[in-house]
Design a protein around this motif. Structure first.
Motif, PDB file in Angstrom:
ATOM      1  N   GLU A   7       0.809  -1.195   0.003  1.00  0.00           N
ATOM      2  CA  GLU A   7       0.048   0.105  -0.028  1.00  0.00           C
ATOM      3  C   GLU A   7       0.847   1.235  -0.101  1.00  0.00           C
ATOM      4  OE1 GLU A   7      -3.519   2.253   2.715  1.00  0.00           O
ATOM      5  OE2 GLU A   7      -2.543   0.371   3.548  1.00  0.00           O
ATOM      6  N   PHE A   8       1.614   1.214   0.795  1.00  0.00           N
ATOM      7  CA  PHE A   8       2.653   2.387   0.857  1.00  0.00           C
ATOM      8  C   PHE A   8       3.589   2.853  -0.445  1.00  0.00           C
ATOM      9  CE2 PHE A   8       6.432   4.909   2.289  1.00  0.00           C
ATOM     10  CZ  PHE A   8       5.943   6.018   2.709  1.00  0.00           C
ATOM     11  N   LYS A   9       3.974   1.550  -0.862  1.00  0.00           N
ATOM     12  CA  LYS A   9       4.884   1.553  -2.199  1.00  0.00           C
ATOM     13  C   LYS A   9       4.161   2.069  -3.105  1.00  0.00           C
ATOM     14  CE  LYS A   9       8.830   0.401  -0.545  1.00  0.00           C
ATOM     15  NZ  LYS A   9      10.117   1.022  -0.763  1.00  0.00           N
ATOM     16  N   ALA A  10       2.726   1.582  -3.166  1.00  0.00           N
ATOM     17  CA  ALA A  10       1.734   2.032  -4.529  1.00  0.00           C
ATOM     18  C   ALA A  10       1.461   3.576  -4.096  1.00  0.00           C
ATOM     19  CB  ALA A  10       0.426   1.370  -4.241  1.00  0.00           C
ATOM     20  N   MET A  11       1.162   4.016  -3.172  1.00  0.00           N
ATOM     21  CA  MET A  11       0.963   5.403  -3.007  1.00  0.00           C
ATOM     22  C   MET A  11       2.239   6.281  -3.091  1.00  0.00           C
ATOM     23  SD  MET A  11      -1.489   5.765   0.446  1.00  0.00           S
ATOM     24  CE  MET A  11      -0.526   4.838   1.526  1.00  0.00           C
ATOM     25  N   VAL A  47      -0.719   1.058 -13.662  1.00  0.00           N
ATOM     26  CA  VAL A  47       0.421   1.009 -12.727  1.00  0.00           C
ATOM     27  C   VAL A  47       0.178   0.057 -11.389  1.00  0.00           C
ATOM     28  CG1 VAL A  47       1.838   2.545 -11.092  1.00  0.00           C
ATOM     29  CG2 VAL A  47       1.025   3.463 -13.092  1.00  0.00           C
ATOM     30  N   LEU A  48      -0.942   0.108 -10.846  1.00  0.00           N
ATOM     31  CA  LEU A  48      -1.136  -0.879  -9.755  1.00  0.00           C
ATOM     32  C   LEU A  48      -0.988  -2.235 -10.119  1.00  0.00           C
ATOM     33  CD1 LEU A  48      -1.380  -0.818  -6.725  1.00  0.00           C
ATOM     34  CD2 LEU A  48      -3.949  -0.646  -6.935  1.00  0.00           C
ATOM     35  N   SER A  49      -1.803  -2.419 -11.000  1.00  0.00           N
ATOM     36  CA  SER A  49      -1.894  -4.036 -11.616  1.00  0.00           C
ATOM     37  C   SER A  49      -0.594  -4.399 -12.100  1.00  0.00           C
ATOM     38  CB  SER A  49      -2.898  -4.198 -12.802  1.00  0.00           C
ATOM     39  OG  SER A  49      -2.464  -3.570 -13.926  1.00  0.00           O
ATOM     40  N   ASP A  50       0.208  -3.850 -12.790  1.00  0.00           N
ATOM     41  CA  ASP A  50       1.517  -4.012 -13.144  1.00  0.00           C
ATOM     42  C   ASP A  50       2.532  -4.337 -11.936  1.00  0.00           C
ATOM     43  OD1 ASP A  50       0.818  -3.836 -15.678  1.00  0.00           O
ATOM     44  OD2 ASP A  50       1.552  -2.017 -16.029  1.00  0.00           O
ATOM     45  N   ALA A  51       2.470  -3.364 -10.980  1.00  0.00           N
ATOM     46  CA  ALA A  51       3.341  -3.437  -9.663  1.00  0.00           C
ATOM     47  C   ALA A  51       2.890  -4.638  -9.001  1.00  0.00           C
ATOM     48  CB  ALA A  51       3.034  -2.322  -8.651  1.00  0.00           C
ATOM     49  N   VAL A  52       1.593  -5.275  -8.997  1.00  0.00           N
ATOM     50  CA  VAL A  52       1.431  -6.447  -8.331  1.00  0.00           C
ATOM     51  C   VAL A  52       1.772  -7.641  -8.671  1.00  0.00           C
ATOM     52  CG1 VAL A  52      -0.630  -7.911  -7.512  1.00  0.00           C
ATOM     53  CG2 VAL A  52      -0.894  -5.463  -7.294  1.00  0.00           C
ATOM     54  N   LYS A  53       1.989  -7.704 -10.250  1.00  0.00           N
ATOM     55  CA  LYS A  53       2.358  -8.764 -10.941  1.00  0.00           C
ATOM     56  C   LYS A  53       3.841  -8.648 -10.621  1.00  0.00           C
ATOM     57  CE  LYS A  53      -1.150  -8.436 -14.427  1.00  0.00           C
ATOM     58  NZ  LYS A  53      -1.479  -7.982 -15.842  1.00  0.00           N
ATOM     59  N   SER A  54       4.592  -7.626 -10.631  1.00  0.00           N
ATOM     60  CA  SER A  54       6.048  -7.707 -10.563  1.00  0.00           C
ATOM     61  C   SER A  54       6.608  -7.894  -9.374  1.00  0.00           C
ATOM     62  CB  SER A  54       6.751  -6.258 -11.023  1.00  0.00           C
ATOM     63  OG  SER A  54       6.301  -5.234 -10.173  1.00  0.00           O
ATOM     64  N   GLN A  55       5.737  -8.119  -8.065  1.00  0.00           N
ATOM     65  CA  GLN A  55       6.247  -8.431  -6.835  1.00  0.00           C
ATOM     66  C   GLN A  55       7.399  -9.400  -6.777  1.00  0.00           C
ATOM     67  OE1 GLN A  55       3.244  -9.332  -3.842  1.00  0.00           O
ATOM     68  NE2 GLN A  55       4.626  -9.131  -2.179  1.00  0.00           N
ATOM     69  N   SER A  56       8.312  -9.154  -6.378  1.00  0.00           N
ATOM     70  CA  SER A  56       9.496 -10.142  -6.189  1.00  0.00           C
ATOM     71  C   SER A  56       9.915 -10.896  -5.033  1.00  0.00           C
ATOM     72  CB  SER A  56      10.757  -9.364  -6.931  1.00  0.00           C
ATOM     73  OG  SER A  56      11.246  -8.575  -6.013  1.00  0.00           O
ATOM     74  N   GLY A  57       8.966 -10.954  -4.036  1.00  0.00           N
ATOM     75  CA  GLY A  57       9.097 -11.318  -2.891  1.00  0.00           C
ATOM     76  C   GLY A  57       9.789 -10.387  -1.781  1.00  0.00           C
ATOM     77  N   LYS A  58      10.459  -9.375  -2.356  1.00  0.00           N
ATOM     78  CA  LYS A  58      11.144  -8.359  -1.625  1.00  0.00           C
ATOM     79  C   LYS A  58      10.316  -7.045  -1.080  1.00  0.00           C
ATOM     80  CE  LYS A  58      15.783  -9.883  -2.794  1.00  0.00           C
ATOM     81  NZ  LYS A  58      17.120  -9.386  -3.277  1.00  0.00           N
ATOM     82  N   ASN A  59       9.197  -7.186  -1.645  1.00  0.00           N
ATOM     83  CA  ASN A  59       8.323  -6.103  -1.564  1.00  0.00           C
ATOM     84  C   ASN A  59       8.766  -4.924  -2.513  1.00  0.00           C
ATOM     85  OD1 ASN A  59       6.151  -6.935  -0.162  1.00  0.00           O
ATOM     86  ND2 ASN A  59       7.076  -6.552   1.781  1.00  0.00           N
ATOM     87  N   GLU A  60       9.369  -5.144  -3.557  1.00  0.00           N
ATOM     88  CA  GLU A  60      10.008  -4.181  -4.528  1.00  0.00           C
ATOM     89  C   GLU A  60       8.768  -3.971  -5.739  1.00  0.00           C
ATOM     90  OE1 GLU A  60      13.646  -5.252  -5.848  1.00  0.00           O
ATOM     91  OE2 GLU A  60      14.533  -5.289  -4.140  1.00  0.00           O
ATOM     92  N   TYR A  61       8.563  -2.773  -5.774  1.00  0.00           N
ATOM     93  CA  TYR A  61       7.506  -2.405  -6.960  1.00  0.00           C
ATOM     94  C   TYR A  61       8.085  -1.276  -7.821  1.00  0.00           C
ATOM     95  CZ  TYR A  61       4.473  -4.887  -3.391  1.00  0.00           C
ATOM     96  OH  TYR A  61       4.286  -5.949  -2.393  1.00  0.00           O
ATOM     97  N   HIS A  62       7.731  -1.675  -9.139  1.00  0.00           N
ATOM     98  CA  HIS A  62       8.443  -0.690  -9.943  1.00  0.00           C
ATOM     99  C   HIS A  62       7.305  -0.028 -10.805  1.00  0.00           C
ATOM    100  CE1 HIS A  62      12.360  -2.015  -9.128  1.00  0.00           C
ATOM    101  NE2 HIS A  62      11.896  -3.314  -9.158  1.00  0.00           N
ATOM    102  N   THR A 102      -1.342  12.486  -0.543  1.00  0.00           N
ATOM    103  CA  THR A 102      -0.427  12.980   0.663  1.00  0.00           C
ATOM    104  C   THR A 102      -0.942  13.094   1.978  1.00  0.00           C
ATOM    105  OG1 THR A 102      -1.049  15.461   0.056  1.00  0.00           O
ATOM    106  CG2 THR A 102       0.990  14.451  -0.797  1.00  0.00           C
ATOM    107  N   GLN A 103      -2.218  13.363   1.992  1.00  0.00           N
ATOM    108  CA  GLN A 103      -3.252  13.371   3.191  1.00  0.00           C
ATOM    109  C   GLN A 103      -3.221  11.733   3.732  1.00  0.00           C
ATOM    110  OE1 GLN A 103      -6.929  14.966   2.023  1.00  0.00           O
ATOM    111  NE2 GLN A 103      -6.202  17.170   2.246  1.00  0.00           N
ATOM    112  N   LYS A 104      -3.375  10.719   2.624  1.00  0.00           N
ATOM    113  CA  LYS A 104      -3.684   9.444   2.961  1.00  0.00           C
ATOM    114  C   LYS A 104      -2.223   8.923   3.862  1.00  0.00           C
ATOM    115  CE  LYS A 104      -5.396   5.313   2.312  1.00  0.00           C
ATOM    116  NZ  LYS A 104      -6.476   4.876   3.387  1.00  0.00           N
TER     117      LYS A 104
END
Length: 121
Positions: A7-11, A47-62, A102-104
């Motif tokens: 969630e934080f990485k996505a924001m 962006v979000l769906s691509d990030a979920v698919k690219s999860q590498s187990g280290k919580n790295e999102y691109h 930013t408020q979130k």
């Protein structure tokens, strides 16, 4: 880590993409009277769906935002295709989205500060 979650990485990445969009729109507005200038646009719908698919187990999102130039249209006789009304609306929309995110994020920091303060009592 507290802020190494999806969630934080996505924001965070969304803020970066929205910042890029605001810069591109501002460039378009600044070049409104430049003959031959072609408007640019930022796209990052998946962006979000691509990030979920690219999860590498280290919580790295691109996240990737792409900037494209519209060379197919011409709004004015001088070749410039910047539509001021459209750019102004898009700038406002991206500002509102940026403010919300930013408020979130600030709310998450407030929650953690509250928990830490309660734990210290």
């Amino acid at each position: 880590m507290l802020y190494n979650n999806m969630e934080f990485k996505a924001m965070q990445s969304s803020l970066d993409a929205l910042w890029m969009k605001q810069r591109v729109i501002s460039d378009n507005i600044a070049n409104y009277e430049t003959p031959g200038y072609k408007a640019k646009a930022v796209t990052f719908q998946n962006v979000l769906s691509d990030a979920v698919k690219s999860q590498s187990g280290k919580n790295e999102y691109h996240f990737q935002a792409t900037v494209s130039t519209d060379t197919t249209t011409s709004v004015r006789p001088d070749g410039n295709n910047v539509n001021m009304e459209k750019e102004t609306i898009e700038l406002w929309k991206s500002y509102a989205q940026y403010s919300y995110l930013t408020q979130k994020i600030s709310g998450q920091f407030s929650n953690i500060r509250y928990v830490l303060n309660q734990a210290m009592k």
